[in-house]
Write a protein that holds these residues in place. Structure first.
Motif, PDB file in Angstrom:
ATOM      1  N   UNK A  38      24.034  12.025 140.663  1.00 51.56           N
ATOM      2  CA  UNK A  38      25.305  12.503 140.134  1.00 51.56           C
ATOM      3  C   UNK A  38      25.073  13.654 139.156  1.00 51.56           C
ATOM      4  N   UNK A  39      24.122  13.484 138.240  1.00 58.13           N
ATOM      5  CA  UNK A  39      23.866  14.503 137.214  1.00 58.13           C
ATOM      6  C   UNK A  39      23.377  15.805 137.846  1.00 58.13           C
ATOM      7  N   UNK A  80      30.208   7.202 158.025  1.00 53.77           N
ATOM      8  CA  UNK A  80      29.421   6.564 156.970  1.00 53.77           C
ATOM      9  C   UNK A  80      30.044   5.262 156.477  1.00 53.77           C
ATOM     10  N   UNK A  81      31.360   5.254 156.328  1.00 55.56           N
ATOM     11  CA  UNK A  81      32.026   4.136 155.661  1.00 55.56           C
ATOM     12  C   UNK A  81      31.754   2.800 156.332  1.00 55.56           C
ATOM     13  N   UNK A 310      24.076  10.506 149.746  1.00 55.89           N
ATOM     14  CA  UNK A 310      24.752  11.613 150.432  1.00 55.89           C
ATOM     15  C   UNK A 310      26.197  11.751 149.963  1.00 55.89           C
ATOM     16  N   UNK A 311      26.844  10.623 149.715  1.00 56.74           N
ATOM     17  CA  UNK A 311      28.228  10.679 149.256  1.00 56.74           C
ATOM     18  C   UNK A 311      28.335  11.315 147.879  1.00 56.74           C
ATOM     19  N   UNK A 312      27.416  10.970 146.991  1.00 56.08           N
ATOM     20  CA  UNK A 312      27.441  11.570 145.657  1.00 56.08           C
ATOM     21  C   UNK A 312      27.262  13.079 145.732  1.00 56.08           C
ATOM     22  N   UNK A 387      34.462   4.580 146.668  1.00 55.66           N
ATOM     23  CA  UNK A 387      35.598   5.336 146.107  1.00 55.66           C
ATOM     24  C   UNK A 387      35.613   6.756 146.659  1.00 55.66           C
ATOM     25  N   UNK A 388      34.439   7.375 146.736  1.00 55.26           N
ATOM     26  CA  UNK A 388      34.350   8.744 147.237  1.00 55.26           C
ATOM     27  C   UNK A 388      34.713   8.818 148.716  1.00 55.26           C
ATOM     28  N   UNK A 389      34.236   7.844 149.490  1.00 53.86           N
ATOM     29  CA  UNK A 389      34.539   7.841 150.915  1.00 53.86           C
ATOM     30  C   UNK A 389      36.029   7.652 151.170  1.00 53.86           C
ATOM     31  N   UNK A 390      36.669   6.760 150.403  1.00 50.99           N
ATOM     32  CA  UNK A 390      38.093   6.490 150.600  1.00 50.99           C
ATOM     33  C   UNK A 390      38.951   7.698 150.236  1.00 50.99           C
TER      34      UNK A 390
END
Length: 456
Positions: A38-39, A80-81, A310-312, A387-390
């Motif tokens: 994330x950072x 991915x989800x 990958x989502x981050x 949360x990111x995928x949704x």
């Protein structure tokens, strides 16, 4: 339509960034895996935006065109989800959660529902105050998106925080179970939004929604039942792993073809495998060996970590291409970001408090219902990949301004909970437990004095 080379380029670029940022983090800041991604992902996006505006960073036109044409929504929400949901559900070890199954269940179901509603109401109120056109239904959809806690963050970050095993299991169990609950709420509200503009009756809507959910449950259960027979009868551990992959893929594809909810079917498949493995493991069945358990949990843990990584990164990449970014001012983004973090904290605290009302026997007795425990569980509610995928899955369902606001809100919550809360949750537990110990010691001294006075 993409050819194999194009997909390979995109996947390689994502994996390259995951490896690069993880390696840099390992050698420098040494943050937990998720926090490091994330950072450094945020730093990468910031550098790219500044460099692009100053014309000192150049991206080849072929790659830029490939990026613009790529459908991130399908890749994430339809690709991915399902694997993320299956992975989280299939690795649930029911035996570990027996002592606190009612608490975990109430936090996963009641807590998620309460958090969704509270956040939706607060965000709707904020929209009204700042004159943003967002409906209560859209606000509640965002509430469902940010309600589930992340099992990967829970298991990796919290494991390094030095928490007692039982507290860690409660947090982990809730994070594993509330994924499916949040997806069901999300799918229900999103279906209501899609049909709200159509001339359909409430009865027909509820009927269609019920059939969609029940259909997904039926498909997930039926395919899991059939393929788990192959799983338990095979003597080759690799065939067992391949069978689990096929189960979630086949269930999702059948649901897509029949118009049912693929994510819900993926959760059902995962839960079926988790319960089946636990059942045969308790019986010391020959089909479930220690080697298989290690391989199964290790494989799906790697899949989950890779997809979350990958989502981050993707949420940062997606931020580079927010639709009509000019519709959001910097001041608006700051207000939405800060408000979302505050609302998420209030909603999480409300969900924890209400869910505890249903538990007669908390882990440490009645003292666990005190404000210190509620405060800790609120701070330990880390948000992540789901949360990111949704939110990315709503790009074609929400109007552009609403989608942009929701994306900013989700990104702010994931960033804050992962980095700030993730780095301080261990210290928070030590501080709160110390206060609890001091309070209990004071109470004991007070009781001793009272007993002495009574004796006199």
């Amino acid at each position: 339509m993409y050819n194999f080379d194009q997909l390979l380029i995109l996947f390689s670029a994502l994996l390259f960034l995951v490896v690069l940022f993880s390696f840099i983090n390992e050698k420098t800041l040494k943050l937990p895996y998720e926090i490091g991604l994330v950072v450094f992902g945020f730093i990468f996006v910031a550098i790219y935006i500044v460099g692009r505006n100053l014309n000192i960073i150049y991206i080849p036109a072929e790659f830029s065109e490939l990026y613009r044409e790529f459908d991130f929504t399908d890749f994430l929400f339809k690709g991915i989800l399902c694997f993320m949901l299956f992975s989280g559900a299939s690795r649930i070890k029911f035996g570990d959660f027996k002592a606190d199954k009612f608490m975990i269940g109430s936090m996963a179901v009641v807590g998620t529902l309460v958090s969704t509603v509270v956040y939706g109401l607060l965000f709707f109120g904020l929209g009204y105050l700042i004159h943003v056109n967002i409906s209560l239904l859209e606000a509640c959809i965002l509430g469902a998106i940010v309600a589930p806690t992340d099992p990967i963050s829970a298991m990796s970050i919290l494991a390094k925080a030095g928490l007692p095993k039982r507290i860690g299991l409660i947090i982990e169990g809730e994070a594993l179970f509330n994924d499916g609950v949040a997806v069901a709420i999300f799918a229900t509200l999103l279906s209501a939004l899609k049909l709200s503009s159509d001339s359909v009756s409430v009865l027909s809507f509820l009927g269609g929604l019920t059939s969609e959910i029940l259909g997904a449950v039926t498909v997930g259960f039926a395919i899991s039942f059939l393929l788990f027979e192959v799983f338990k009868r095979s003597n080759d551990n690799f065939i067992k792993i391949f069978t689990s992959i096929l189960t979630v893929m086949l269930a999702y594809l059948v649901c897509e073809y029949l118009g049912f909810s693929g994510p819900i079917a993926a959760v059902i498949c995962g839960l079926y495998y988790a319960s089946g493995i636990a059942r045969h493991d308790e019986k010391n069945s020959a089909c479930i060996s220690e080697e298989l358990l290690n391989l199964f949990y290790s494989f799906w843990s790697v899949v989950d970590n890779l997809l979350n990584g990958m989502l981050f990164l993707l949420v940062g990449v997606l931020f580079l291409n927010i639709k009509n970014i000019n519709t959001l001012s910097v001041g608006m983004m700051i207000i939405i970001g800060i408000g979302s973090v505050v609302f998420n904290t209030i909603a999480r605290m409300s969900g924890v408090w209400v869910s505890l009302l249903f538990n007669k026997n908390p882990p440490e007795g009645k003292g666990m219902k005190n404000p210190r425990f509620i405060t800790f569980m609120t701070w330990a509610g880390l948000k992540g990949g789901l949360c990111l995928a949704l939110i990315m899955g709503t790009s074609n369902s929400l109007a552009t301004p609403t989608y942009n606001l929701s994306l900013v809100a989700t990104y702010a919550i994931v960033l804050f909970t992962t980095v700030v809360q993730g780095l301080t949750v261990g210290k928070g537990y030590i501080m709160l437990s110390k206060k609890s110990s001091d309070y209990n010691a004071g109470q004991r001294q007070k009781n001793v004095k009272i007993a002495g006075n009574t004796a006199k």
